[in-house]
Enzyme design. Sequence first.
Site, mmCIF file in Angstrom:
data_model
loop_
_atom_site.group_PDB
_atom_site.id
_atom_site.type_symbol
_atom_site.label_atom_id
_atom_site.label_comp_id
_atom_site.label_asym_id
_atom_site.label_seq_id
_atom_site.Cartn_x
_atom_site.Cartn_y
_atom_site.Cartn_z
ATOM 1 N N GLY B 216 0.822 -1.208 0.000
ATOM 2 C CA GLY B 216 0.000 0.000 0.000
ATOM 3 C C GLY B 216 0.852 1.252 0.000
ATOM 4 O O GLY B 216 1.987 1.252 -0.493
ATOM 5 N N SER B 217 0.328 2.304 0.601
ATOM 6 C CA SER B 217 0.993 3.607 0.509
ATOM 7 C C SER B 217 2.335 3.656 1.213
ATOM 8 O O SER B 217 3.122 4.570 0.957
ATOM 9 C CB SER B 217 0.083 4.681 1.112
ATOM 10 N N THR B 218 2.630 2.691 2.112
ATOM 11 C CA THR B 218 3.955 2.731 2.753
ATOM 12 C C THR B 218 5.051 2.564 1.713
ATOM 13 O O THR B 218 6.174 2.996 1.915
ATOM 14 C CB THR B 218 4.105 1.642 3.833
#
Lengths: 479, 485
Positions: B216-218
Amino acid sequence: MSTSQATGNTGSNTTISPGGLPSRRNTELAMLVFAVLIPVFAYANVGLAINGEMPAGMLGYGLGLGLMAGVAHLVVRRFAPYADPLMLPIATLLNGLGLVLIWRLDQSERLALRGDGIAAPNQLMWSALGIALFLAVLVFLKDHRILQRYTYISMVVALILLAAPAFFPASEANFGAKIWIRFGSFSIQPGEFAKIIITIFFAGYLMVKRDALALASRRFMGLYLPRGRDLGPILVVWAMSILILVFETDLGTSLLFFGMFVVMLYVATERTSWILFGLLMAAGGAAFVATFEAHVRGRIMAWLHPMDIFLPEDQRPEGLISDQAAQALFAFGSGGTLGSGLGQGHSDLIGFAAKSDFILATVGEELGLTGTMAILLLYGLLVERGIRTALAARDPFGKLLAIGLSSAFALQVFVVAGGVMGLIPLTGMTMPFMAQGGSSVITNWALVAILLRISDTARRPAPAPVPSPDAEMTQVVRP
Amino acid sequence: MNKPLRRIAIFCGLLVLALLIRDNWIQFAQADEYKTHKNNRRVAIERYAQPRGNIIVDGKAVTGSKATKGTDFKYKRTYKNGEIWAPVTGYASQAFGATQLESIYDGILTGDDDRLFFNQTIDMFTGEDQKGGNVVTTLDADVQKAGFETMGDKKGAAVAINPETGAILGLVSTPSYDPSSFAGNSSKDAEKWNGLLKDEDEPMLNRALRQTYPPGSTFKVVTAAAALESGMYDIDEKTDTPDPYRLPQSTTDLGNDGNHPCEDASLRVAMQWSCNTVFAKISDELGNEKMIEYSERFGFNQEHFVPVRAAESVYPEDNRPQNAMAGIGQASNRATPLQMAMVAAAVANDGKLMEPYMMDQLIAPGLSVVEEHKPREMGEIASAENAQKLQQMMETVVEKGTGVPAQIDGVTVGGKTGTAQHGENNEKNPYAWFISYAKTSDGSTPIAVAVVVESADVLRDDIAGSKLAAPVAKAMMEAALDGKR
């Protein structure tokens, strides 16, 4: 031939025996001391390893074994002074070590939990009985040629002994092999006794028929082919072996008898063609039985794929029901080169028959490759002394009897040791002298006694035409 | 008759020779194979023949041994707070074998290891029983407990690393299991074991090391590192990005969550508000090959051994639209929690990626050190200058972006949230991610954390890295900082 062998053996001996000729009895005595001391040390070793103290029965065991060996030695000295000096010590050593190993396995909690009783005291009693029979044979059998008289009686007795177990119910715990006759808690293995008796029959029969079998033959492609009617005896023995295999599902006994007969036939006739016939018939019989006998097929499966027993049940090959073969390999492998030391292995994981058929696995684990090779060489040495006796024997019956007994012994060692080590399919037979089992230990002591009797006759100075009074004189004029 | 007799003698000799050769084969050539065969019970018997050495955390043993009454096994393994430490220790069961540290250092723990030969020899002469050595781990009991407790009954994992050394401080995987419950070999143990195997929540799966998730956004931290290192972007430069952004070779428009200034945003702003459009565009502009190269600097596309094996996190070859989506961690790239902790740690350590490890020392029964782990640098993910720019971005996220819940008084925290969609059409509850590090006033960075929470039983709207995962990370960082103070 034989005389040169015998004198060659005794030439360097300086011992003065009553007959004025070297007899090697003192060699035997010295060897016997070792044969008693080694098991006694082994016994102490087991006690120290398991309980951290000298075993309580140490003195009794040492004295008992020493006493038995001592009496046996004295009787040999008196009744068979020229007998081979190595057979008695080797048999004593193997028997003594066997007792120690059985006693060691008696200490196993794991086997006790399985319901295995204490076996060493009984085995000691059987060993004593075996040595008693050994003594009786030496004392009462003055000449092995007397046995020749009982050729056909032997045949009948052997057949009865071999056939008997087929009429008794098979023991469930024995993986289907019917080789026992049970009377309550007491059981005997008649196949073991039959081993000696049938050798007497073969020797007597072949001695009479050898000329007919050897000479009346045609040459074909460099081989002497026997006449059709002369094939009779080998066919009968072959059929008998197959019947044992089918009705008693006993691979070992079957192989043993047939192999021994082929060897004796070959020795009697000096015709290589018999070996060829024997091998062909054995292969044919084996293929036939393997196709129709589930029990034998299972043994072959266990031999080819011992580790498949650990697969989930639905993936296991058909007929594979026991992990014994795998456990035996684990025991040998875990022993490695030097072994875990007596009393420190886990060969009792084999479970069923750990003290009898699988006793060699305990040697393998606790004494290692080194100890196992030593034991195998001891067996090899005993067989070699037996064959040497056959070479030295002066009469054909003696030769045949000696080679028959020696080869039976050799085949049995090969079949058992090979089976336990996974060289050939496993058969239900006992390691001579070492394994738990009364019938086996008694029979093998009798076998050694007969071999000693033959070797005594063979190595005795050639009988003088006139008995003793002139013996002294002839000695004097000898160069 | 003597000629055949001699031949029979040779034949018997050959039989004995065959036996001797076979004996050498099984007792010498094949011996080790049989000796260590997995079905050879002697292996387990040896393992439990004496009290097993212990696995140590913060100077205290988290394992133990107790005497049992059985024919085969004299001792049984016990665990203190087994559920907390199971992802670290693994298990050692009489019936079901051993895993992880219990298995890797079996030789040391049982005392059979060749390096303990001296001790064994001394024991043999003094008549003492063989003793096992200890395995000292790098873990921090407070960090581990904080992580485990704040995870509560949520399903997920958390990994904490000391960025300066690579030492693993926390390794949490929930739901967990108690290895004591099946350490023996009774039917009760078998029942427990089978129950754990059948459990749909897979409590025996080590999620921290062995499970890969869409990051995801990490993952945008990795994309940002690639952007800076490529020289094509800078932290406060406009990126010329439309909002929404149309994926290459596609008619799909990619938008952003919430109403944030993502159009044409700089890297700093894009990170602050987790702008999908910006990072997808960067990933596309760098191309698949470059993105693979930069993510491999962080340790993607290889297995790691800490020394327990961690699954391989992947950034695969893919087509343009997929590669663009991978830039926001939402395509075929997947990462373990350990991998994402390594990402945060490498950024915090000024670009130097340290090899993660959790075995500090192996200690012989006589307390001498048998083996010691020295921190090793795996490589540089970015220049120190660029790494500091990445730190600024991550710190902005916590200061005034999506990561506000991870703020800790008096400490600089950098972080990145993530909410990874999963399931067909995003039907299943998403994975909530949070990666972060804490920097003290003296400039040291004692801890970096990655937390992932799988579909927890809360309302869908509530799921976001900042709400579910950030509190766990915060608790673990605080525990580590408390220990330092």
